[in-house]
Enzyme design. Structure first.
Site, mmCIF file in Angstrom:
data_model
loop_
_atom_site.group_PDB
_atom_site.id
_atom_site.type_symbol
_atom_site.label_atom_id
_atom_site.label_comp_id
_atom_site.label_asym_id
_atom_site.label_seq_id
_atom_site.Cartn_x
_atom_site.Cartn_y
_atom_site.Cartn_z
ATOM 1 C CG ASP A 229 0.371 36.906 45.965
ATOM 2 O OD1 ASP A 229 0.949 37.722 46.360
ATOM 3 O OD2 ASP A 229 0.204 36.367 45.046
ATOM 4 C CG ASP A 272 -0.694 38.908 42.964
ATOM 5 O OD1 ASP A 272 -1.171 40.218 43.047
ATOM 6 O OD2 ASP A 272 0.590 39.356 43.180
ATOM 7 N NE ARG A 322 2.727 45.538 40.978
ATOM 8 C CZ ARG A 322 4.008 44.791 41.085
ATOM 9 N NH1 ARG A 322 3.557 43.498 41.443
ATOM 10 N NH2 ARG A 322 4.629 44.338 40.440
#
Length: 448
Positions: A229, A272, A322
């Site tokens: 990420d 995240d 998301r």
């Protein structure tokens, strides 16, 4: 006479944020200035999260490295300098790291550019050999890859990780120097099992895994899964991510090849928040050109009591899904702008997903929805999550998004939650001006 640290504290309390509206009224144009009432512009590096500004303001609040002494204030412009400034992930000494310009994570200590081939050298890995070894027509689909090429792939991935993963210690502020196009390309900030971190005014781009793993058991047809990420929180607490920009550019998913009939995905998340991270505020960022953008909770079985996150005044554009996906925790999503128009072939599936008994309050957000996109598709869930929605607008019209979703789906979103947000500094009761306001006040590069 007041001590230097006390004087700095007094100066911070006098800080005033001049709004876009106020600036525009003077004829200066749309911009954000952080001003000190007595002493001119304030050093962004010493700013702390304002009181009641989301979950990260809970308890001791989030101050990052604001108390750093002069020996722990660094200005960095190369990967090697960033590594040195971060030091050991276990060293909790307060530090401020000012990023000047764009740092390329895929470089060696001398600044030489590194490629995927460099990371694979000496491991025995080759994509052609890997594809031959785990072709589902011969290897099957019932188990993960195992053997010489999978071992080699993992070794190559480990080499890349050692170069591009930057472990952030507790009590750290990482901030982009205004006017320098500050950011990190190809790298990941890992905030793991530490407390009190601030990440501001940085542009994150092109975080790419050279060595995705094939998982034939992932879904009906298998998937290629990547490992990095741009910013990842794992068991982290009191984190403030503010005024950053995130994008896949310059390598969009539309140019990814397919192997075994599935997209060879080299991107993971943009930001995240997993592994029971807690007390996080995500404010005034831009999330663009990405698929799986923000994951809150890495598993449906994560324990309750954590994953308390506030997400406000962000722009989401060209995002597939998301934005965020939420599990377990208490999540406040307010005053965000969602543009669900397809961008660079990133076609949205949904914006907010509430699952695994997540308790989401989504209020006063604005969705720009092109014709042909159903409002019922803006939300998602597994039948156990809750979204309490109010004041949300779709193309300027008040819309009950939860009711629209529930009318079209058998797995209903619950409409009540077990908590009431109180850390709501900056909450605007109307979403109507968000598209224009947030266009010029979010992302990296707008702070002075």
């Amino acid at each position: 006479m007041a001590s230097p640290s006390h004087r700095r504290s007094l100066r911070r309390r006098r800080t005033v944020l001049v709004s876009v509206a106020a600036v525009a009224a003077t004829g200066l144009g749309a911009a954000v200035f952080v001003m000190n009432a007595n002493a001119g512009p304030v050093d962004l590096a010493h700013q702390t999260l304002p009181a009641k500004d989301g979950w990260a303001a809970s308890g001791s609040g989030t101050t990052g490295g604001s108390q750093a002494d002069s020996a722990h204030v660094f200005t960095v412009s190369t990967r090697a300098q960033l590594v040195k400034a971060l030091g050991s992930a276990s060293d909790s000494t307060a530090r401020i790291i000012k990023v000047k310009g764009t740092i390329d994570a895929n470089t060696d200590d001398a600044g030489k550019k590194l490629t995927c081939a460099d990371y694979a050298t000496g491991t025995g890995y080759s994509l052609a050999a890997y594809l031959k070894a785990y072709d589902p027509s011969t290897y099957g689909r019932s188990k993960l890859p195992k053997g010489t090429q999978e071992t080699a792939r993992a070794a190559a991935q480990t080499k890349q990780a050692k170069n591009i993963v930057f472990k952030v210690p507790a009590n750290t502020t990482i901030v982009g120097v205004p006017g320098t196009k500050a950011g990190l390309t190809g790298g990941m900030l890992q905030i793991q099992n530490v407390d009190n971190v601030i990440v501001r005014n940085l542009a994150f781009a092109a975080t790419e895994d050279c060595f995705p793993q094939w998982d034939p058991t992932d879904g009906d047809d298998g998937n290629w899964n990547s490992n990095y990420d741009s910013v990842t929180l794992r068991g982290a607490t009191h984190v403030w991510a503010d005024h950053n920009s995130f994008t896949d550019a310059a390598h969009f998913d539309s140019v990814n090849p397919k192997y075994y009939g599935r997209e060879y995905q080299i991107h993971d998340g943009e930001l995240d928040i997993t592994k029971s991270s807690d007390l996080v505020t995500v404010s005034r960022n831009q999330f663009t050109n990405h698929d799986k953008t923000m994951l809150i909770g890495s598993s449906d079985s994560e324990p309750s009591g954590k994953l308390r996150v506030s997400i406000h005044h962000n722009v989401w554009k060209g995002i597939v899904q998301r934005a965020p996906l939420t599990r377990v925790g208490q999540v406040h999503i307010y005053n965000n702008y969602y543009d669900v128009t397809t961008l660079n072939a990133y076609a949205p599936l949904y914006s907010i997903n509430s699952r695994a008994k997540a308790q989401v309050v989504a209020e006063n957000n604005y969705w720009k929805v092109p014709s042909g996109v159903k409002v019922a598709k803006l939300l998602s869930g597994d039948g156990t999550g809750a979204i309490k929605g109010s004041g949300n607008l779709v193309n300027g019209t008040a819309t009950d998004l939860v009711a629209a979703y529930n009318a079209a789906n058998s797995k209903k979103l619950k409409t009540t939650v077990n908590w009431t947000p109180t850390l709501t500094a900056g909450l605007q009761t109307s979403a109507k001006n968000l598209p224009t306001e947030l266009a010029t006040t979010t992302g990296a590069g707008v702070l002075s």
